[in-house]
Motif scaffolding. Structure first.
Motif, PDB file in Angstrom:
ATOM      1  N   CYS A  21      16.207   0.078  18.798  1.00 48.72           N
ATOM      2  CA  CYS A  21      16.001   0.051  20.258  1.00 48.72           C
ATOM      3  C   CYS A  21      14.496   0.047  20.498  1.00 48.72           C
ATOM      4  O   CYS A  21      13.815   1.048  20.245  1.00 48.72           O
ATOM      5  N   SER A  62      12.877   0.069  23.165  1.00 48.61           N
ATOM      6  CA  SER A  62      12.406   0.815  24.339  1.00 48.61           C
ATOM      7  C   SER A  62      12.242   2.288  24.007  1.00 48.61           C
ATOM      8  O   SER A  62      11.781   3.061  24.841  1.00 48.61           O
ATOM      9  N   CYS A 113      19.845  -4.448  22.181  1.00 47.81           N
ATOM     10  CA  CYS A 113      20.274  -3.071  22.422  1.00 47.81           C
ATOM     11  C   CYS A 113      20.804  -2.952  23.854  1.00 47.81           C
ATOM     12  O   CYS A 113      20.231  -3.500  24.781  1.00 47.81           O
ATOM     13  N   CYS A 146      21.146  -0.191  25.706  1.00 44.18           N
ATOM     14  CA  CYS A 146      20.820   1.030  26.444  1.00 44.18           C
ATOM     15  C   CYS A 146      20.217   0.685  27.806  1.00 44.18           C
ATOM     16  O   CYS A 146      19.810  -0.452  28.053  1.00 44.18           O
ATOM     17  N   CYS A 154      16.680  -0.882  27.765  1.00 39.92           N
ATOM     18  CA  CYS A 154      16.529  -2.249  27.237  1.00 39.92           C
ATOM     19  C   CYS A 154      17.150  -3.283  28.169  1.00 39.92           C
ATOM     20  O   CYS A 154      16.858  -4.473  28.074  1.00 39.92           O
ATOM     21  N   TYR A 195      10.724  -9.206  24.808  1.00 36.03           N
ATOM     22  CA  TYR A 195      11.179  -7.866  24.446  1.00 36.03           C
ATOM     23  C   TYR A 195      10.579  -7.401  23.112  1.00 36.03           C
ATOM     24  O   TYR A 195      10.001  -6.316  23.018  1.00 36.03           O
TER      25      TYR A 195
HETATM   26 ZN   LIG Z   1      17.459   0.292  23.864  1.00 35.91          ZN
END
Ligand SMILES: [Zn+2]
Length: 1004
Positions: A213, A215, A251, A253, A256, A273
């Motif tokens: 991830c 982020s 990802c 989440c 993200c 990203y």
């Molecule tokens: Zn993420």
């Protein structure tokens, strides 16, 4: 003088060859053996230094040393062995060595191949001392063809050094974040660093790749710290901050969300990203280490430059994977990609390539000096060099091609922007092939222009082979030229095989079709309950058939397929015996033990690659292979498929998502291809093996007619589009095709011709024992139909598979009404010991004998067994009607009889077969006896008597009339009988039955 540059200078009676010769000295801890890695010793030492659990970064170190790494630095180490070989590190600087080679080259020495036969040394009586002061600079600091000296051996290492390659220590190219995070400790203790999929973090241990991830703030901080530790301790210059391979699903989440840019297509989808994360790391690291670099590859979903960053940090090194690929179809696109990156960074890029380019079609003679040379010249001045990963065979079957690729690449790294590849190529032909030079030049030139077509067109490959034969005839086999041509000759065997294959066309094979654009998602959980699967058009579904004979397998398998976005999905349902579990022989990924148990296999031949194999077992273990590479590399490929399975009572299921990429940069990962179309279809097969102690059954969507799955020419057509009939080559023949012809004759009751066809088929040399048995069994069926019982017996005697032979012998006795003989000879036979795929057929025959001698119990037992081991619906229906009949007449158990009859019509959508009509009749008979007239009438209404014609119409009318008279509706019953008698087509038997019933009613 840097980067292997050198100076040659002379005076009155001296010649000096000068360059930087700095020796590489490895920094501890480094592994002396593989055991130092697998034992965890290196990791522990690294953890001790960092106080953390970041993956140890130098596991491959010892592969770059020519000597015994275990002796390095010890008193026993021999820097020069008894043959005079000096031990070196691939990371050493070799300036003066380059000077020596440069001087020899100026005298006409060439090194075209590793070893003696590749060397050209002109004969000179004396060498005049030149008047010279020359400094030679390479065109790139980085000239890495990844030879790994300990892997490829001393001759190859020597060759690479002579060609002027350079692999400096201190830089890392690929997947640095994978090295850092892919360990059990991190997976367990930092789940939030990993990508979220569904409601789970991607932390399953034992997976080859766990995605991250980007982020996550902690991941960012840790990356910075880990990069700094590598700079400080290992004196690294450039550390990779590249995601683990195969990042194709972002990802999920909250942080993200929305950071991907799918509108930019596959190669730009994660550019913003991923590069944002990497750039942040670069910025942070620069605060403490301004003269060091971090690197990331322009690769996969982040190949295109980011749009949300104007200028990358100056310490960020961009490595473009496939950035000058000479085999790429579009030079313009590559140039555009390099230009787009140049706008984002002032630091010259690095080009990364995988050699050989044609790894997935290695037989293709991509002898392409022109484009090779031009593509390298085009990057001079804008690139700081190349890093080429070799997956290369230096053996005599492959070096006839591979040397060419390496030689022209390595020598193009020198000579300046105008290095002339044409001259180099002419010289190579002249010096290396002697009298065959003009013919070889013609062969190579033809290949350069046509190698791509040779994958699909036979004419081109045949022409190339012809040109080569002409060259071959120009040299004496035993001469040095003959020896070199022999290497090309050996390499061309692959093309010869391909050419033979191209001459072959596909015979009749099934088709699996992707229809429309499916709406909705598929949850990979092994349950095939997604709406999408339930509503899938029939064209996208199929059933497996027995591999060798095409019959219905005992345990059926149904398949469904669809394509969403860039992914191909399959849903596979395998029927099982109720109460029995399928057999899984492993739960581990990549474990070849999988083939000892139950499994399904997906074989995919895409429009650009033949072919991939993905195997899944009921436990969800998966193994994947690329059968298109040479055998040593089959298992190195990774499909990155997401798979889930479920095991239920009477079935197991597989649900699988297979990502498909059109990007050819990384041949080791994922299926490469474009969505199949009618003009460029894929070929696919889906197979199943069911392995038990009492036999194995193999089935396939496209049966191969052989004992194996691996018959790519038998794979089914697979494409997206409207219904289409692909032409089949009528000259193709095999057991399945020949049997179909014989079956047709039999269906038309041309028994004599059918028997002859089956016998001819059974005499085919290439036939398997099961096929031979099946053909002879059917031949004996024909003989029996002709009442030629002796001949039927002789045919049966030749059946090689014992259980099939016994079944056929029982049939022979049965057809001669020798019921008691069947029981005398086979009554004690333990059918459970037979192969499970034949036991049902055996039980069904024997049951008929028991039925005839009115041994209801034994008939019932055999029918039960037959039913459990039959999946073919019509045969199942015959067993059920016989079961009902036996229960009704012999066991005199109406309740159980009704149960059997009911199974034959209750869940059937349409009642149309003789066995179903018989079951309906039987049920009505029983219900009338039980005086359940309402129910009987309901059963009768299931049959649309009005739509029927002939025999079954009349049968059903008789049933109807008897029900009416049983309920005292005499007039209506009379009407039915009269109507029946008015029909001129009524049979004699039906007429008599109606007349007798009429007479009886009239008497009432
Ligand atoms: Zn993420």
């Amino acid at each position: 003088m840097k980067y292997g540059a050198y100076r040659i200078v002379s005076g009155k009676n001296w010649l000096a060859l000068i360059g930087d010769d700095t020796d590489f000295v490895p920094i501890e801890p480094w592994p002396r053996s593989n055991n130092d890695i697998v034992s965890g010793k290196m990791q522990a030492a690294w953890d001790e230094i960092t106080g953390e659990h970041w993956g140890y970064p130098h596991s491959q170190m010892r592969k770059h040393y020519t000597g015994a790494a275990s002796l390095f630095g010890t008193p026993r180490e021999q820097k020069v062995d008894k043959d005079g070989n000096v031990n070196v590190w691939g990371f050493d600087e070799r300036g003066s060595f380059n000077a020596v080679c440069g001087y020899l080259r100026s005298l006409g020495v060439r090194w075209y191949l590793p070893g003696d036969s590749g060397e050209i040394v002109p004969k000179l009586k004396t060498i005049a001392l030149p008047e010279i002061d020359q400094t030679v600079e390479p065109d790139f600091p980085l000239r890495t063809l990844n030879f790994r000296f300990a892997v490829y051996g001393r001759e190859a290492a020597m060759w690479g050094m002579r060609l002027g390659l350079r692999e400096p220590y201190g830089r890392q190219a690929a997947h640095g974040l994978d090295h850092m995070t892919h360990n059990e400790y991190t997976l367990k203790n930092h789940p939030n660093w990993f990508a979220l999929y569904g409601d789970k973090r991607d932390t399953q241990p034992g997976k080859r790749l766990n995605q991250l991830c980007y982020s996550n703030e902690e991941l960012f901080q840790e990356t910075v710290r880990s990069v700094r530790a590598q700079f400080d301790h290992f004196q690294m210059d450039e550390v990779s901050v590249m995601p683990p391979d195969g990042y194709t699903a972002i990802c999920q989440c909250e942080l993200c969300k929305g950071k991907d840019t799918p509108e930019r297509g596959y190669r730009g989808a994660f550019s913003d990203y991923v590069w944002e994360f990497v750039n942040r790391v670069a910025k942070e690291v620069r605060k403490t280490h301004p003269d060091k670099r971090i690197s990331n590859c322009a690769y996969g979903t982040y190949t295109q430059p980011p749009l949300n960053i104007d200028k990358l940090e100056p310490n960020l090194q961009v490595i473009i994977v496939g950035g000058r690929r000479p085999t790429g179809e579009s030079r313009e696109e590559l140039m555009q990609l390099r230009q787009d990156w140049a706008k984002k960074t002032d630091r010259p890029v690095i080009i990364f390539e995988n050699y050989p380019f044609t790894g997935r079609g290695f037989y293709l003679p991509a002898y392409i000096p022109q484009v090779l040379g031009d593509s390298i010249n085009a990057t001079k001045g804008t690139s700081s060099g190349e890093d080429i990963w070799l997956t290369m065979d230096f053996g005599e079957n492959a070096i006839g091609y591979n040397h060419f690729l390496i030689y022209f690449t390595a020598r193009m790294y020198w000579g300046g922007k105008d290095q002339n590849v044409v001259e180099m190529f002419d010289e190579y032909c002249r010096l290396f092939y002697g009298p065959a030079a003009p013919a070889m030049r013609e062969f190579f030139s033809y290949c350069e222009n046509h190698w791509r077509e040779m994958e699909k067109k036979r004419e081109q490959s045949e022409h190339a082979l012809l040109l080569f034969e002409a060259a071959k005839s120009k040299v004496d086999e035993d001469s040095i030229y003959g020896q070199r041509i022999r290497l090309v000759d050996l390499y061309l065997n692959g093309l010869r095989n391909k050419s033979k294959q191209l001459a072959q066309k596909r015979g009749p094979v099934p088709t699996l079709r992707l229809v429309g654009d499916p709406l909705g998602d598929i949850q990979i959980d092994g349950k095939l309950d997604d709406k999408l699967w339930e509503k899938l058009p029939t064209a996208s579904t199929g059933r497996l058939r027995e591999l060798q004979t095409g019959r219905q397998p005992i345990y059926g398998t149904s398949i469904k397929s669809c394509w969403i976005g860039r992914d191909l999905y399959f849903a596979i349902r395998c029927e099982e015996a109720p109460g029995q579990s399928p057999v899984s022989t492993t739960t581990k990924k990549g474990d070849q033990a999988i083939w000892y148990g139950d499994a399904v296999e997906i074989l995919l031949n895409t429009e650009s690659h033949s072919y991939y194999q993905i195997v899944v077992n009921p436990a969800g273990a998966l193994i994947d292979l690329d059968r298109g590479t040479d055998k040593n590399n089959w298992f190195r490929w990774d499909s990155q498929a997401e798979v889930a399975t479920q095991v239920g009572d009477g079935y197991w299921t597989v649900e699988i998502r297979i990502p498909v990429v059109s990007d050819e940069n990384d041949p080791l990962h994922q299926v490469i291809g474009h969505k199949p179309t009618r003009s460029l279809p894929w070929y696919v097969n889906i197979c199943r093996q069911r392995i038990r102690e009492n036999g194995s059954e193999y089935s396939a969507f496209a049966p191969t007619g052989t004992a194996g799955f691996h018959e790519p020419m038998k794979f089914a057509h697979f494409y997206r589009g409207l219904s289409h009939q692909f032409p089949a080559d009528e000259s193709v023949t095999d057991y399945l095709i020949a049997e179909r012809v014989a079956n047709k004759l039999m269906r038309k009751r041309k028994y004599q011709a059918a028997e002859a066809a089956y016998v001819a088929l059974s005499e085919n040399k290439n036939i398997t024992p099961i096929q031979k048995s099946t053909a002879l069994e059917k031949a004996s069926d024909c003989a029996r139909a002709l009442k030629a019982f002796d001949r039927a017996g002789q045919l049966t005697d030749q059946i090689p598979v014992e259980s099939i032979q016994k079944t056929a012998r029982m049939e022979n006795l049965l057809s001669q009404r020798n019921y008691q003989s069947v029981i005398d000879q086979y009554g004690d036979e333990d059918l459970a010991q037979w192969p499970f795929w034949q036991a049902g057929a055996g039980a069904f025959v024997r049951a008929r004998a028991y039925l005839r001698v009115k041994d209801g119990k034994k008939a019932e037992a055999d029918l039960q067994q037959a039913l459990a081991l039959t999946s073919e619906p019509r045969l199942k229906s015959s067993i059920l009607v016989m079961m009902g009949h036996n229960r009704e007449m012999n066991l005199q158990d109406d309740k159980l009889a009704l149960d059997a009859y009911q199974q034959n019509y209750l869940s059937a959508g349409h009642i149309g077969s003789a066995d179903q009509f018989r079951s309906v009749q039987g049920a009505i008979r029983i219900l009338i006896r039980q005086q359940k007239y309402g129910e009987a009438s309901k059963v009768l209404s299931l049959v649309k008597t009005g739509d029927l014609k002939g025999f079954w119409r009349h049968e059903m009318m008789l049933s109807q009339a008897s029900l009416l008279s049983a309920t005292d509706q005499i007039d209506q019953a009379l009407n039915v009988y009269r109507e029946l008698l008015k029909d001129p087509s009524v049979s004699k038997g039906h007429r008599q039955a109606a007349e007798a019933a009429l007479a009886e009613l009239n008497q009432k």
